[in-house]
Design a protein around this motif. Structure first.
Motif, short mmCIF file in Angstrom:
data_model
loop_
_atom_site.label_atom_id
_atom_site.label_comp_id
_atom_site.label_asym_id
_atom_site.label_seq_id
_atom_site.Cartn_x
_atom_site.Cartn_y
_atom_site.Cartn_z
N ILE A 114 25.63 47.44 38.03
CA ILE A 114 25.86 46.03 38.40
C ILE A 114 26.21 45.09 37.07
CG2 ILE A 114 25.00 44.05 39.08
CD1 ILE A 114 23.46 45.56 41.20
N LEU A 115 25.33 45.60 36.05
CA LEU A 115 25.63 44.99 34.76
C LEU A 115 26.94 45.23 34.04
CD1 LEU A 115 22.31 45.12 33.27
CD2 LEU A 115 23.02 43.11 33.94
N LEU A 116 27.21 46.64 34.13
CA LEU A 116 28.48 47.08 33.71
C LEU A 116 29.83 46.61 34.51
CD1 LEU A 116 27.40 50.92 32.64
CD2 LEU A 116 27.86 49.03 31.18
N ILE A 117 29.53 46.50 35.72
CA ILE A 117 30.78 46.14 36.58
C ILE A 117 30.96 44.87 36.37
CG2 ILE A 117 31.77 45.99 38.97
CD1 ILE A 117 30.03 48.68 39.48
N ALA A 118 29.90 44.09 36.55
CA ALA A 118 30.04 42.65 36.30
C ALA A 118 30.72 42.10 34.89
CB ALA A 118 28.86 41.83 36.52
N LEU A 119 30.23 42.80 33.68
CA LEU A 119 30.80 42.55 32.78
C LEU A 119 32.50 43.03 32.82
CD1 LEU A 119 30.51 41.54 29.67
CD2 LEU A 119 30.00 44.06 29.06
N TYR A 120 32.75 44.07 33.26
CA TYR A 120 33.96 44.72 33.12
C TYR A 120 34.93 43.62 33.96
CZ TYR A 120 37.46 48.33 33.62
OH TYR A 120 38.62 49.00 33.50
N ILE A 121 34.56 42.82 35.06
CA ILE A 121 35.27 41.81 35.78
C ILE A 121 35.28 40.70 35.09
CG2 ILE A 121 34.83 40.39 37.89
CD1 ILE A 121 33.80 42.75 39.27
N GLY A 122 34.41 40.25 34.31
CA GLY A 122 34.34 39.25 33.40
C GLY A 122 35.51 39.25 32.32
N ILE A 123 35.39 40.63 31.69
CA ILE A 123 36.78 40.71 30.74
C ILE A 123 37.87 40.55 31.17
CG2 ILE A 123 37.60 42.38 28.94
CD1 ILE A 123 34.58 43.02 28.41
N GLY A 124 38.14 41.49 32.41
CA GLY A 124 39.41 41.28 33.38
C GLY A 124 39.98 39.90 33.43
N LEU A 125 38.97 39.11 33.97
CA LEU A 125 39.23 37.74 34.23
C LEU A 125 39.64 36.93 32.82
CD1 LEU A 125 36.84 36.59 37.07
CD2 LEU A 125 39.15 36.98 37.34
N THR A 126 38.95 37.27 31.98
CA THR A 126 39.31 36.58 30.77
C THR A 126 40.57 36.99 30.26
OG1 THR A 126 36.91 36.63 29.96
CG2 THR A 126 38.61 36.37 28.41
N PHE A 127 40.93 38.17 30.41
CA PHE A 127 42.29 38.90 30.22
C PHE A 127 43.54 38.14 30.89
CE2 PHE A 127 45.71 41.71 31.52
CZ PHE A 127 46.28 41.95 30.39
N LEU A 128 43.07 37.92 32.26
CA LEU A 128 44.32 37.16 33.19
C LEU A 128 44.28 35.84 32.61
CD1 LEU A 128 43.23 38.52 36.70
CD2 LEU A 128 45.25 39.07 35.34
N CYS A 159 49.68 37.46 40.87
CA CYS A 159 50.59 38.84 40.90
C CYS A 159 49.85 39.79 40.41
CB CYS A 159 51.86 38.51 40.58
SG CYS A 159 52.79 37.69 41.77
N LEU A 160 49.51 39.51 39.14
CA LEU A 160 48.73 40.34 38.31
C LEU A 160 47.25 40.96 38.63
CD1 LEU A 160 49.54 39.05 34.60
CD2 LEU A 160 50.38 41.19 35.73
N PHE A 161 46.65 39.92 39.31
CA PHE A 161 45.31 40.06 40.01
C PHE A 161 45.36 41.31 41.04
CE2 PHE A 161 42.11 39.09 43.09
CZ PHE A 161 40.91 39.07 42.25
N PHE A 162 46.47 41.14 41.86
CA PHE A 162 46.59 42.37 42.88
C PHE A 162 47.08 43.70 42.31
CE2 PHE A 162 45.93 38.64 45.48
CZ PHE A 162 44.97 38.88 45.95
N PHE A 163 48.07 43.28 41.37
CA PHE A 163 49.04 44.50 40.99
C PHE A 163 48.31 45.36 40.05
CE2 PHE A 163 51.92 46.30 37.71
CZ PHE A 163 52.64 47.11 38.53
N LEU A 164 47.56 44.80 38.74
CA LEU A 164 46.98 45.55 38.12
C LEU A 164 45.91 46.67 38.69
CD1 LEU A 164 46.55 43.23 35.04
CD2 LEU A 164 48.19 45.01 35.17
N PRO A 165 44.92 46.25 39.95
CA PRO A 165 44.11 46.92 40.16
C PRO A 165 44.77 47.95 40.99
CG PRO A 165 43.28 45.09 40.44
CD PRO A 165 44.64 44.67 39.86
#
Length: 252
Positions: free
Chosen positions: A145-159, A181-187
Motif C-alpha cells: 500500500i505504501l509503495l503503490i500510494a507513493l507511485y500514484i502520487g509521483i504519477g499525478l505529480t508528473f501529470l 487523456c494521458l491519465f487514461f492512455f498511459l496506464p
C-alpha cells in the motif's frame, strides 16, 4: 537551517490540517462501521469496514498531492522562486504526504488486526491460521500500500507538470484535456508494454517465494525483484521529467 529542511517543515505545516482531517474522517467512518455492525448484529461487518478503509489507503497520496498541488498552483510564482531545485520541492511534498499516509495506515492496520483477532477471531474461523500468517500478511499488504500510494502520487505529480506546461502554451482547457487523456492512455500503454515478452525478459527475474502457510488469506505466493526494480526506475524517471518540465518549461 538547511533550506530543504525548512521547505519540508513548511510542507508539514501546510499539510497538517488535511492529514488531521483525513484521520477524523477515518474515525467517523469506523464509527459508522461500529454502528452498522451493532444494528446488523454481525461483528464481521466491522471487519469489512476496516478492510475497506485499509485498502483505500492506496489512494491517500492521490488525494494529498491533488490538494497540495492545486493549492500551490494558486501562488505558483512564489513557490518557484524558492531557492531550491524543483525535485527537492516535489520531494518535500511527497515525503510529507507519505509520512501522513504511514501514520494513518498504522492506525487502521492496528484496528483491523484487533478487529480480526478479537472481534471476529479469525483463528476460530480457520484453525490452521497462525499469528505468523496474520502479521506477515499484514506487513506485506502495508508495504505494498505504501509503495503503490507513493507511485500514484509521483504519477499525478508528473501529470501536473505536463498540465502546467500545456496550460502555459495552449491554455487551461487544453491542459485539462491532455491531462485527462494521458491519465487514461498511459496506464493502458504500460499494461501493453508489461505484457510483452521483452518486458518479461528484462524485468521478471529474482523470484522470491513467500513462506506462508496454506491459507486462503494470501493472494500471492511469490514476488519478483526485477518487477519492483522496474517500477522504482519508472518512478525516478517520472519524478525527473516532472522536475525538468517545471524548471525548464514552467519556471521562467
Amino acid at each position: 537551517m538547511n533550506p530543504w529542511w525548512g521547505q519540508l517543515a513548511k510542507e508539514y505545516r501546510l499539510g497538517r490540517g488535511g492529514a488531521i482531517g483525513a484521520l477524523i474522517a477515518l474515525f467517523l467512518y469506523l464509527g459508522i462501521g461500529v454502528y452498522a455492525s451493532w444494528r446488523m448484529g454481525n461483528p464481521e461487518t466491522f471487519l469489512a469496514f476496516c478492510a475497506f478503509a485499509l485498502m483505500m489507503h492506496v489512494l491517500y497520496m492521490a488525494g494529498y498531492m491533488c490538494v497540495s498541488l492545486i493549492r500551490e498552483q494558486r501562488t505558483l510564482h512564489l513557490w518557484l522562486q524558492t531557492p531550491l531545485p524543483a525535485y527537492k520541492l516535489l520531494l518535500a511534498k511527497l515525503l510529507n504526504g507519505w509520512g501522513a499516509l504511514a501514520f494513518s495506515l498504522f492506525i487502521i492496520s492496528a484496528i483491523t488486526l484487533l478487529s480480526g483477532t478479537m472481534v471476529v477471531n479469525l483463528f476460530e474461523l480457520d484453525p490452521e491460521l497462525t499469528w505468523r500468517d496474520v502479521i506477515s500478511t499484514g506487513i506485506l499488504i502495508d508495504i505494498h500500500i505504501l509503495l503503490i500510494a507513493l507511485y500514484i502520487g509521483i504519477g499525478l505529480t508528473f501529470l501536473w507538470a505536463i498540465y502546467l506546461v500545456v496550460s502555459k502554451s495552449l491554455g487551461k482547457v487544453s491542459g485539462n484535456v491532455i491531462g485527462i487523456c494521458l491519465f487514461f492512455f498511459l496506464p493502458w500503454l504500460m499494461s501493453k508494454w508489461e505484457g510483452t515478452g521483452l518486458f518479461h525478459a528484462l524485468f521478471i527475474w529474482g523470484k522470491v517465494d513467500l513462506n506462508f502457510s496454506d491459507v486462503a488469506y494470501v493472494a500471492f505466493r511469490h514476488v519478483y525483484i526485477g518487477y519492483y526494480f522496474y517500477h522504482f526506475l519508472l518512478a525516478l524517471l517520472l519524478l525527473f521529467i516532472a522536475s525538468w518540465l517545471i524548471e525548464r518549461k514552467v519556471e521562467v
